[in-house]
Design an enzyme around this catalytic site. Structure first.
Site, PDB file in Angstrom:
ATOM      1  N   LYS A   1     -11.203  19.250 -19.347  1.00  0.00           N
ATOM      2  CA  LYS A   1     -12.225  18.230 -19.553  1.00  0.00           C
ATOM      3  C   LYS A   1     -12.441  18.121 -21.031  1.00  0.00           C
ATOM      4  O   LYS A   1     -12.782  19.226 -21.767  1.00  0.00           O
ATOM      5  CB  LYS A   1     -13.541  18.905 -18.766  1.00  0.00           C
TER       6      LYS A   1
HETATM    7  C1  E4P Z   1     -19.675  16.597 -14.349  1.00  0.00           C
HETATM    8  O1  E4P Z   1     -18.415  17.001 -14.356  1.00  0.00           O
HETATM    9  C2  E4P Z   1     -20.748  17.595 -15.069  1.00  0.00           C
HETATM   10  O2  E4P Z   1     -20.357  18.817 -14.606  1.00  0.00           O
HETATM   11  C3  E4P Z   1     -22.103  17.374 -14.178  1.00  0.00           C
HETATM   12  O3  E4P Z   1     -21.824  16.485 -13.117  1.00  0.00           O
HETATM   13  C4  E4P Z   1     -23.332  17.175 -15.124  1.00  0.00           C
HETATM   14  O4  E4P Z   1     -24.443  17.053 -14.201  1.00  0.00           O
HETATM   15  P1  E4P Z   1     -25.899  17.289 -14.402  1.00  0.00           P
HETATM   16  O5  E4P Z   1     -26.117  16.185 -15.429  1.00  0.00           O
HETATM   17  O6  E4P Z   1     -26.601  17.640 -13.232  1.00  0.00           O
HETATM   18  O7  E4P Z   1     -25.945  18.505 -15.297  1.00  0.00           O
END
Ligand code: E4P
Length: 274
Positions: free
Chosen positions: A98
Protein backbone atom coordinates in the site's frame (compact mmCIF):
# COMPACT_ATOMS: atom_id res chain seq x y z
CA UNK A 1 -19.30 -9.56 -8.99
CA UNK A 2 -18.17 -6.93 -6.53
CA UNK A 3 -15.51 -8.23 -4.13
CA UNK A 4 -15.74 -7.73 -0.37
CA UNK A 5 -12.58 -7.12 1.64
CA UNK A 6 -12.24 -6.75 5.39
CA UNK A 7 -10.59 -3.51 6.53
CA UNK A 8 -8.90 -4.96 9.58
CA UNK A 9 -5.65 -6.33 11.00
CA UNK A 10 -7.51 -8.25 13.71
CA UNK A 11 -6.84 -11.93 13.12
CA UNK A 12 -10.00 -13.06 14.97
CA UNK A 13 -12.20 -10.83 12.80
CA UNK A 14 -10.43 -12.02 9.67
CA UNK A 15 -10.80 -15.69 10.67
CA UNK A 16 -14.50 -15.17 11.31
CA UNK A 17 -15.12 -13.51 7.91
CA UNK A 18 -13.01 -16.20 6.21
CA UNK A 19 -15.08 -18.96 7.85
CA UNK A 20 -18.27 -17.28 6.57
CA UNK A 21 -16.88 -17.81 3.07
CA UNK A 22 -17.43 -14.32 1.66
CA UNK A 23 -14.00 -12.84 2.25
CA UNK A 24 -12.19 -11.78 -0.95
CA UNK A 25 -9.27 -9.96 0.66
CA UNK A 26 -8.01 -7.76 3.48
CA UNK A 27 -6.76 -4.19 3.76
CA UNK A 28 -4.63 -2.98 6.65
CA UNK A 29 -2.99 0.31 7.51
CA UNK A 30 -0.67 1.41 10.35
CA UNK A 31 -3.66 2.49 12.49
CA UNK A 32 -5.33 -0.92 12.10
CA UNK A 33 -2.04 -2.71 12.90
CA UNK A 34 -1.71 -0.51 16.03
CA UNK A 35 -5.24 -1.43 17.12
CA UNK A 36 -4.53 -5.16 16.67
CA UNK A 37 -1.14 -4.97 18.42
CA UNK A 38 -2.70 -3.17 21.39
CA UNK A 39 -5.50 -5.76 21.63
CA UNK A 40 -3.30 -8.86 21.33
CA UNK A 41 -0.45 -7.44 23.45
CA UNK A 42 -2.94 -7.31 26.30
CA UNK A 43 -3.35 -11.06 25.93
CA UNK A 44 0.30 -11.76 25.17
CA UNK A 45 2.84 -9.01 26.02
CA UNK A 46 5.50 -10.81 23.94
CA UNK A 47 3.48 -10.71 20.72
CA UNK A 48 5.71 -11.41 17.72
CA UNK A 49 4.33 -9.06 15.05
CA UNK A 50 6.21 -10.73 12.19
CA UNK A 51 4.67 -14.11 13.03
CA UNK A 52 1.28 -12.49 13.61
CA UNK A 53 1.31 -10.97 10.10
CA UNK A 54 2.49 -14.29 8.63
CA UNK A 55 -0.41 -16.09 10.33
CA UNK A 56 -2.80 -13.48 8.98
CA UNK A 57 -1.45 -13.99 5.44
CA UNK A 58 -1.84 -17.77 5.71
CA UNK A 59 -5.48 -17.40 6.82
CA UNK A 60 -6.01 -15.25 3.72
CA UNK A 61 -4.20 -17.58 1.28
CA UNK A 62 -5.47 -16.90 -2.25
CA UNK A 63 -6.86 -13.48 -1.22
CA UNK A 64 -4.94 -10.19 -1.50
CA UNK A 65 -3.75 -8.60 1.74
CA UNK A 66 -2.56 -4.99 1.64
CA UNK A 67 0.32 -3.98 3.91
CA UNK A 68 1.24 -0.30 4.03
CA UNK A 69 4.62 1.42 3.95
CA UNK A 70 5.39 4.04 6.60
CA UNK A 71 8.00 6.26 4.93
CA UNK A 72 7.30 9.49 3.11
CA UNK A 73 10.07 9.77 0.57
CA UNK A 74 10.47 7.83 -2.66
CA UNK A 75 13.54 5.96 -1.33
CA UNK A 76 11.90 5.04 1.97
CA UNK A 77 8.69 3.87 0.31
CA UNK A 78 10.37 1.71 -2.32
CA UNK A 79 12.80 0.21 0.21
CA UNK A 80 9.96 -0.58 2.62
CA UNK A 81 7.78 -1.86 -0.23
CA UNK A 82 10.53 -4.26 -1.31
CA UNK A 83 11.18 -5.36 2.32
CA UNK A 84 7.46 -5.96 2.96
CA UNK A 85 7.12 -7.93 -0.26
CA UNK A 86 10.30 -10.00 0.25
CA UNK A 87 9.61 -10.72 3.91
CA UNK A 88 5.95 -11.57 3.60
CA UNK A 89 4.95 -12.51 0.05
CA UNK A 90 6.76 -15.86 0.26
CA UNK A 91 4.33 -16.91 3.01
CA UNK A 92 1.15 -17.13 0.93
CA UNK A 93 1.85 -15.09 -2.25
CA UNK A 94 -0.90 -12.61 -1.49
CA UNK A 95 0.83 -9.36 -0.49
CA UNK A 96 -0.10 -6.03 -2.03
CA UNK A 97 2.00 -3.04 -0.99
CA UNK A 98 0.00 0.00 0.00
CA UNK A 99 1.47 3.31 -1.14
CA UNK A 100 -0.07 6.72 -0.41
CA UNK A 101 -0.86 8.75 -3.51
CA UNK A 102 1.01 11.70 -1.99
CA UNK A 103 3.16 11.31 1.14
CA UNK A 104 3.18 15.06 1.99
CA UNK A 105 1.87 15.86 5.44
CA UNK A 106 1.53 19.57 4.74
CA UNK A 107 -0.13 21.36 1.84
CA UNK A 108 3.20 22.64 0.54
CA UNK A 109 6.14 20.25 0.25
CA UNK A 110 8.63 18.96 -2.26
CA UNK A 111 7.87 15.23 -2.19
CA UNK A 112 4.32 15.41 -3.57
CA UNK A 113 5.12 13.13 -6.52
CA UNK A 114 7.07 10.52 -4.53
CA UNK A 115 3.92 8.39 -4.16
CA UNK A 116 3.35 7.99 -7.88
CA UNK A 117 7.09 7.47 -8.45
CA UNK A 118 7.08 4.69 -5.84
CA UNK A 119 3.98 3.10 -7.42
CA UNK A 120 5.69 3.11 -10.80
CA UNK A 121 8.91 1.67 -9.40
CA UNK A 122 7.27 -1.14 -7.42
CA UNK A 123 4.78 -2.00 -10.19
CA UNK A 124 7.57 -2.22 -12.74
CA UNK A 125 9.34 -4.63 -10.36
CA UNK A 126 6.23 -6.83 -10.32
CA UNK A 127 5.15 -5.83 -6.83
CA UNK A 128 1.39 -5.24 -6.84
CA UNK A 129 0.40 -1.88 -5.40
CA UNK A 130 -2.74 -0.67 -3.69
CA UNK A 131 -2.67 3.13 -3.91
CA UNK A 132 -4.21 4.57 -0.77
CA UNK A 133 -5.53 7.89 0.55
CA UNK A 134 -7.24 8.82 -2.72
CA UNK A 135 -9.52 11.83 -2.20
CA UNK A 136 -9.87 13.15 -5.76
CA UNK A 137 -10.63 11.62 -9.18
CA UNK A 138 -7.42 13.22 -10.45
CA UNK A 139 -5.34 11.37 -7.87
CA UNK A 140 -7.08 8.14 -8.87
CA UNK A 141 -6.25 8.66 -12.54
CA UNK A 142 -2.57 9.33 -11.78
CA UNK A 143 -2.37 6.32 -9.46
CA UNK A 144 -3.75 4.10 -12.21
CA UNK A 145 -1.46 5.66 -14.81
CA UNK A 146 1.50 4.87 -12.53
CA UNK A 147 0.54 1.20 -12.48
CA UNK A 148 -1.45 0.70 -9.23
CA UNK A 149 -3.48 -2.53 -9.34
CA UNK A 150 -5.93 -1.21 -6.75
CA UNK A 151 -6.89 2.43 -6.38
CA UNK A 152 -8.52 3.21 -3.01
CA UNK A 153 -10.81 6.25 -2.71
CA UNK A 154 -11.54 7.02 0.97
CA UNK A 155 -15.23 7.67 0.62
CA UNK A 156 -16.03 8.07 4.33
CA UNK A 157 -13.17 10.50 4.84
CA UNK A 158 -14.36 12.55 1.83
CA UNK A 159 -17.74 12.88 3.56
CA UNK A 160 -15.92 13.80 6.80
CA UNK A 161 -13.96 16.49 4.96
CA UNK A 162 -17.05 18.09 3.41
CA UNK A 163 -18.68 18.19 6.87
CA UNK A 164 -15.50 19.41 8.59
CA UNK A 165 -14.83 22.34 6.25
CA UNK A 166 -18.45 23.38 6.72
CA UNK A 167 -18.25 22.93 10.51
CA UNK A 168 -21.01 20.31 10.64
CA UNK A 169 -20.96 18.08 13.71
CA UNK A 170 -21.29 14.34 13.04
CA UNK A 171 -20.50 10.90 14.39
CA UNK A 172 -18.10 8.70 12.43
CA UNK A 173 -20.81 6.21 11.48
CA UNK A 174 -23.37 8.87 10.46
CA UNK A 175 -24.81 8.46 6.99
CA UNK A 176 -23.87 11.17 4.48
CA UNK A 177 -26.28 11.48 1.59
CA UNK A 178 -24.67 10.57 -1.73
CA UNK A 179 -26.32 13.63 -3.34
CA UNK A 180 -24.53 15.82 -0.81
CA UNK A 181 -25.82 18.13 1.89
CA UNK A 182 -27.87 21.16 0.84
CA UNK A 183 -27.61 24.34 2.86
CA UNK A 184 -30.06 26.86 1.49
CA UNK A 185 -29.72 26.45 -2.29
CA UNK A 186 -26.09 25.43 -2.20
CA UNK A 187 -24.91 21.81 -2.15
CA UNK A 188 -21.73 21.57 -0.09
CA UNK A 189 -18.76 20.32 -2.07
CA UNK A 190 -15.04 19.70 -2.22
CA UNK A 191 -13.94 20.99 -5.62
CA UNK A 192 -17.36 19.94 -7.04
CA UNK A 193 -17.30 16.51 -5.36
CA UNK A 194 -20.42 16.43 -3.18
CA UNK A 195 -19.91 13.10 -1.35
CA UNK A 196 -17.65 10.08 -1.06
CA UNK A 197 -20.01 8.14 -3.31
CA UNK A 198 -19.86 10.96 -5.86
CA UNK A 199 -16.05 10.71 -5.73
CA UNK A 200 -16.28 6.96 -6.30
CA UNK A 201 -18.72 7.33 -9.21
CA UNK A 202 -16.45 9.82 -10.98
CA UNK A 203 -13.46 7.51 -10.61
CA UNK A 204 -15.45 4.53 -11.93
CA UNK A 205 -16.55 6.64 -14.90
CA UNK A 206 -13.06 7.96 -15.67
CA UNK A 207 -11.67 4.41 -15.54
CA UNK A 208 -14.48 3.19 -17.82
CA UNK A 209 -13.93 5.95 -20.41
CA UNK A 210 -10.18 5.40 -20.38
CA UNK A 211 -10.43 1.60 -20.34
CA UNK A 212 -8.26 1.54 -17.22
CA UNK A 213 -7.66 -1.95 -15.82
CA UNK A 214 -6.82 -0.91 -12.22
CA UNK A 215 -9.54 -1.96 -9.79
CA UNK A 216 -11.48 0.67 -7.88
CA UNK A 217 -11.44 -0.27 -4.19
CA UNK A 218 -13.96 1.70 -2.14
CA UNK A 219 -12.34 2.29 1.26
CA UNK A 220 -13.27 4.09 4.48
CA UNK A 221 -16.84 2.75 4.35
CA UNK A 222 -18.85 3.81 7.38
CA UNK A 223 -22.23 2.04 7.22
CA UNK A 224 -24.27 -0.47 5.24
CA UNK A 225 -26.08 2.16 3.20
CA UNK A 226 -22.76 3.53 1.99
CA UNK A 227 -21.70 -0.05 1.18
CA UNK A 228 -24.84 -0.49 -0.97
CA UNK A 229 -24.26 2.82 -2.73
CA UNK A 230 -20.64 1.84 -3.40
CA UNK A 231 -21.85 -1.40 -4.99
CA UNK A 232 -24.37 0.56 -7.09
CA UNK A 233 -21.67 3.02 -8.11
CA UNK A 234 -19.70 0.18 -9.68
CA UNK A 235 -16.84 -0.30 -7.22
CA UNK A 236 -14.83 -3.42 -8.09
CA UNK A 237 -13.99 -3.99 -4.42
CA UNK A 238 -15.46 -2.64 -1.19
CA UNK A 239 -13.45 -2.93 2.00
CA UNK A 240 -15.41 -2.77 5.23
CA UNK A 241 -14.56 -2.74 8.92
CA UNK A 242 -15.88 -5.71 10.87
CA UNK A 243 -18.67 -3.57 12.40
CA UNK A 244 -20.03 -2.78 8.91
CA UNK A 245 -19.58 -6.40 7.81
CA UNK A 246 -21.87 -7.45 10.67
CA UNK A 247 -24.33 -4.66 9.80
CA UNK A 248 -24.57 -6.03 6.24
CA UNK A 249 -26.25 -9.15 7.61
CA UNK A 250 -28.46 -7.51 10.17
CA UNK A 251 -32.10 -6.39 10.14
CA UNK A 252 -34.53 -6.23 13.04
CA UNK A 253 -37.26 -8.00 11.07
CA UNK A 254 -34.85 -10.80 10.14
CA UNK A 255 -34.22 -11.39 13.86
CA UNK A 256 -37.91 -11.05 14.69
CA UNK A 257 -38.84 -13.49 11.90
CA UNK A 258 -36.26 -15.98 13.14
CA UNK A 259 -37.70 -15.81 16.64
CA UNK A 260 -41.27 -16.40 15.46
CA UNK A 261 -40.36 -19.26 13.09
CA UNK A 262 -38.40 -20.94 15.89
CA UNK A 263 -41.32 -20.59 18.31
CA UNK A 264 -43.75 -22.04 15.75
CA UNK A 265 -41.89 -25.27 14.99
CA UNK A 266 -44.21 -28.27 15.60
CA UNK A 267 -42.83 -31.62 16.80
CA UNK A 268 -43.95 -33.38 13.58
CA UNK A 269 -41.90 -30.98 11.48
CA UNK A 270 -38.93 -31.24 13.85
CA UNK A 271 -38.99 -35.04 13.48
CA UNK A 272 -38.77 -34.74 9.70
CA UNK A 273 -35.50 -32.87 10.00
CA UNK A 274 -33.75 -35.45 12.16
C1 E4P B 1 -8.38 1.42 3.47
O1 E4P B 1 -7.63 0.64 2.96
C2 E4P B 1 -8.19 2.05 4.79
O2 E4P B 1 -7.56 1.12 5.63
C3 E4P B 1 -9.50 2.40 5.47
O3 E4P B 1 -10.61 2.07 4.69
C4 E4P B 1 -9.58 3.69 6.19
O4 E4P B 1 -10.85 3.81 6.80
P1 E4P B 1 -11.22 4.86 7.91
O5 E4P B 1 -11.40 6.18 7.24
O6 E4P B 1 -12.48 4.36 8.51
O7 E4P B 1 -10.06 4.86 8.87
Amino acid sequence: MVQIFLDSADIEEIKEARRAGILDGVTTNPSLIKKAVEKYKNENPRLDLEQYIKDLLIICKGKPVSLEVIGNTFEEMINEGVVLFKRFNKVAKNVYVKIPINPCMEKECTNYSDGIKAIKYLSSHKIPVNCTLILTPEQALLAAKSGARFVSPFIGREDDYIREINKIKFKKEDYFTSEGIKIGRKILDDNSIVSGINLLKEIVEIFRINKIKSKVLAASVRNKRQFREAALAGADIITVPYSVYKELLTHEKTAEGMKKFTEDVVEEYKNLLR
